[in-house]
Design an enzyme around this catalytic site. Structure first.
Site, PDB file in Angstrom:
ATOM      1  N   TYR A 151       6.108 -52.449 -34.879  1.00  0.00           N
ATOM      2  CA  TYR A 151       5.244 -51.788 -33.897  1.00  0.00           C
ATOM      3  C   TYR A 151       3.789 -51.777 -34.376  1.00  0.00           C
ATOM      4  CZ  TYR A 151       3.587 -48.112 -30.714  1.00  0.00           C
ATOM      5  OH  TYR A 151       2.891 -47.391 -29.774  1.00  0.00           O
ATOM      6  N   LYS A 210       0.545 -53.629 -32.603  1.00  0.00           N
ATOM      7  CA  LYS A 210      -0.610 -52.863 -32.126  1.00  0.00           C
ATOM      8  C   LYS A 210      -1.885 -53.274 -32.864  1.00  0.00           C
ATOM      9  CE  LYS A 210       1.483 -50.468 -28.963  1.00  0.00           C
ATOM     10  NZ  LYS A 210       1.158 -50.638 -27.529  1.00  0.00           N
TER      11      LYS A 210
END
Length: 252
Positions: free
Chosen positions: A160, A164
């Protein structure tokens, strides 16, 4: 400050969590400012339709469209249909995202791939498809939803956080590529936001989070929606390639 989006049109991806998700709050904030909105979801189309109904209740046009942002074919079809429904596309908000959290040594390739494909590749595919339209219009606003985890990292979220962080680099590069044609590209990085995910946290975990936040509260989806609306408006016409953190000061 002019935050009026009357007669503007927007696509918000990944808004299929009804009124409790960031995507839904963004769609409603844009509609409250005057925009017509296409709301996309991959599987929770009923929730996306509920958001579209809420947009319609505000006196704007809201539409729910199914889209898998990790599929180029699905994205191209969604953008084609959105242009047909809206007439033009002024604003794109790349919000669709997933998590598959686990520690690095326990993370398999499938957990890595699905997060990078949805969060980072999906942002690329949607931006590429919409940029073709905005270039012809010589105007547009692209806002990518990243995360403070892309700035500081977080144990158990290597996939994740990488996705990002990639969105931040992508945002800055595309801002340079499209700026001369009147298109701004920015990112919003939420911190800990009150959603269904944080609702499930035990009280001890919430207390630990709040100790890291100078404003001593979790953010709301509406906080993120307000930041996106600002970046979509004429008030932000000279802002591009930037990351706006909405985190209560957590990353100070």
């Amino acid at each position: 400050m002019n935050l009026d989006l009357t007669d503007k049109t927007a696509i918000v991806t990944g808004a299929g969590r009804g009124g409790r998700g960031i995507g839904g709050a963004i769609a409603l904030a844009l509609a409250q400012a005057g925009a017509d909105v296409v709301i996309t979801a991959r599987t929770n189309i009923a929730d996306a339709e509920a958001v579209a109904d809420a947009v319609n209740a505000l006196g704007r046009k809201g539409y729910a469209v199914t889209c898998d942002v990790a599929s180029a074919e699905s994205v191209e079809e969604m953008v084609r249909k959105s242009q047909e429904l809206l007439g033009r596309i002024d604003i794109l908000v790349n919000n669709a995202g997933v998590t598959k959290d686990t520690l690095l040594l326990r993370m398999d390739e499938a957990a890595w791939d699905v997060v990078l494909d949805t969060n980072l590749k999906g942002t690329f595919l949607c931006t590429r498809a919409v940029a073709k339209i905005m270039l012809k219009q010589k105007a547009g606003r692209i806002i990518n939803i990243t995360s403070v985890m892309g700035l500081v990292g977080n144990p158990g979220q290597a996939n994740y956080s990488a996705s990002k962080a990639g969105i931040i680099g992508f945002t800055r590069t595309v801002a340079r590529e499209l700026g001369s044609r009147g298109i701004t590209v920015n990112a919003v990085a939420p911190g800990f936001i009150e959603t269904q995910m944080t609702d499930a946290l035990p009280e001890s975990s919430r207390d630990d989070i709040l100790k890291k936040v100078p404003l001593a509260r979790l953010g709301t989806p509406e906080d993120v929606g307000a930041a996106v609306t600002f970046l979509a408006s004429n008030a932000a016409s000279y802002i591009t390639g930037q990351v706006l953190t909405v985190d209560g000061g957590m990353t100070v």
